[in-house]
Design an enzyme around this catalytic site. Sequence first.
Site, PDB file in Angstrom:
ATOM      1  N   GLU A  49       0.502  -0.898  -0.242  1.00 40.58           N
ATOM      2  CA  GLU A  49      -0.083   0.497   0.053  1.00 40.58           C
ATOM      3  C   GLU A  49       1.134   0.964  -0.219  1.00 40.58           C
ATOM      4  O   GLU A  49       1.777   1.274   0.741  1.00 40.58           O
ATOM      5  CB  GLU A  49      -0.804  -0.042   1.627  1.00 40.58           C
ATOM      6  CG  GLU A  49      -1.864  -0.807   0.769  1.00 40.58           C
ATOM      7  CD  GLU A  49      -2.765  -1.306   2.003  1.00 40.58           C
ATOM      8  OE1 GLU A  49      -3.471  -1.296   2.716  1.00 40.58           O
ATOM      9  OE2 GLU A  49      -2.369   0.267   3.622  1.00 40.58           O
ATOM     10  N   ASP A  60      -6.362  10.026  10.636  1.00 42.69           N
ATOM     11  CA  ASP A  60      -4.795   9.308  10.295  1.00 42.69           C
ATOM     12  C   ASP A  60      -4.174   9.244  11.800  1.00 42.69           C
ATOM     13  O   ASP A  60      -4.336  10.870  12.669  1.00 42.69           O
ATOM     14  CB  ASP A  60      -3.660  10.012   9.515  1.00 42.69           C
ATOM     15  CG  ASP A  60      -3.623   9.409   8.725  1.00 42.69           C
ATOM     16  OD1 ASP A  60      -4.085   7.466   8.245  1.00 42.69           O
ATOM     17  OD2 ASP A  60      -4.285   9.298   6.873  1.00 42.69           O
TER      18      ASP A  60
END
Lengths: 266, 410
Positions: A49, A60
């Site tokens: 990824e 995040d």
Amino acid sequence: MKSKIALAFNNCKKEKRPALITYTVAGDNTKNNSLKILNKISKHADILELGFPHNTPIADGGQIQGSSHRALKNGIKLKDVFQIVKKFKKNNPHKPIILMGYFNLIYQNGENNFLESCKSSGVDGLIIVDLPYPENKNFANKCKKKSINFIQLLSPTTSKDRIKKIIKNSHDMIYYISMLSTTGGRLKVSPKKILQNYNTIKRINPKKNLVIGFGITEKTISSLKSANGLVVGSMLCKIITNSLKMGQNPVTKLDKVVYNLKKKII
Amino acid sequence: MKLKIRKNLPLIDQHDKNFMYGGKFGGNFIPETLKKPIDDLTKLFGKLRKNKNFLKERDHYFETYVGAPTPFIKLENLTDHLGGAQIYAKVVSEANGGAHKIYNATVHCLIAKKAGKKYVVGDTGAGYAGKMLSMAAKKFGLKCKIFMGAKDIKRQRPNVEAMRKNGAEIIPVTTGSQTLVDAVSECMRYWVSNCDTTHMCVGSTVGPNIFIKICAWSTAQISRELMKQVKEEFGIIPEKLKLINCVGGGSSAAGFWNEFMNTHAQFIGVEAGGPKNSKLHAAPLTNGSKIGILHGAAQYVIQDKEGQIGSTDSISAGLDYPGISPLHCFLKDAKRARYTSASDEEALYAYQLVSKLENISPSLEPSHAFAEAIKLAPKLKSSEVIIVNSCGDSLKDKDIIKQKLGSYIR
Ligand SMILES: Cc1ncc(COP(=O)(O)O)c(C=O)c1O
């Protein structure tokens, strides 16, 4: 024709182990280094990824924010991200690569334009953090038409009913978020509990490749190895941060760490 | 394509099945983890706003706790000084705590109680949203955490002290520009991790759709009061009436205009134009910013070509935000409201003039609205009426004002 993502999972199943999926941010800490990192860790990881950074991420944790910040400070642009993918794919045509990020960058780039670039650079799949089901139907279909995997997410808060619908709308890979957390939180749920939830979801459609992510480190990875795949992200970002702090080379450091992660799940 | 405002439906409900206004503003661009908590909150609020007992409860607290109605006064001296339209103020800063943020905070705490949550978290820029949430949380027995940019903590000291006194935990946000935009992001990230135990209050009409709804529904109290007060003062709604309000996220303006939506009253929203000779500003509507996604909603937002959210600058912490409520994007494109901006300097001048001439002293946010009133009034006839929402008190800006103007008057 099977997607490279599906083939990677098949391969791992043959070897009776989970797929090791890494997450690093494109351009962290430089464009060159992030490409070098991909080249190195792809020897151990099954799927890569690659984050395309956004400066206002709402899901995040600190580690990935730090990586994104470094990358953006270095002036990373979407076109650089695609360039990194393209260069990587030249030497590793079979290794699946998944881009992960926030929808605004795609929105500004234009959905079709963005998917065109994905296609021409060799991106295999997309994870869009803030484009949940059913709002993602349209875009997910566009991806499918281009043979790009749109990877749906499930979380501990997702209702059973919703899980069924999302699975129905999924492609070759589904991502189960292990706990209520931003990326990189400490694993606050026991691996046993995570696997319980995981297995409940898995039973709905055992054929689907379901991976677990969020909070996985070298300490917890082996206890989750019955899953189809395990994603390690924040831990890798943290290692880049630390090696930069100590004046070490993040590329060799990450190579070693991912090698060790792999050893723990075979 | 020109968008249209529908007549018989509250503005907040004029969205499609994807929660988009005018097909392109708003929505829920959120991580999967927040789908369920937002769904739950949407259902709960949908029920509560139809529940007579809940409405009674809300009205009770608005009256006895917030202090409704807030005064509606004519600014005789300012009117004389400018020599044009009659200028009035809705003195919302008289509400408990000193600003309109108390309506949203009170309603959120009532909802949190109904949801059985013991913790509330919220963001703040000017510190008012945080101060009010900490007040209401204390009143209703909830534990409170406030996310605030480190830059704002420094420049809005009085409100920070108030939050501390109310027992709230203040979390300084040191990422990005260290202002409101980062505080909202950090607060949302916190909620992602704690949505099982904690209720989140978004401090303005921004964020995922339900937060826009709850906030605008709460601040609508301002125009419910104003409608009565206007009719008492003039007998009718004056033929030429302008309602001027500053817009940061847009909660104050949305509440100030709501009841007048289907009347001929003109709406003028004033964004923060930033320092006079600076390229930076916080005025996405005035300066033609493109639609993008910020904090879970599509809106006009200051951003670069790639979609990275842009830097802003404003003397007023409460307006210093790169985005704007989807409701205002909708009002702009439907041409129901007009948007303009005032510079830091114009706002400071307006603060000074109003504070000198009148018994009120607007904070730097509503001073942007007064700046527009000061520009317009002399050009208008004395039969025309301007009402400015004076939605905050200058006390919180004492330090900045002293530094910029050399002295502080109130
Ligand atoms: C007094 C005051 N006015 C206006 C604003 C701007 O917010 P909104 O546009 O949501 O009313 C703030 C925000 O903190 C504020 O404190």
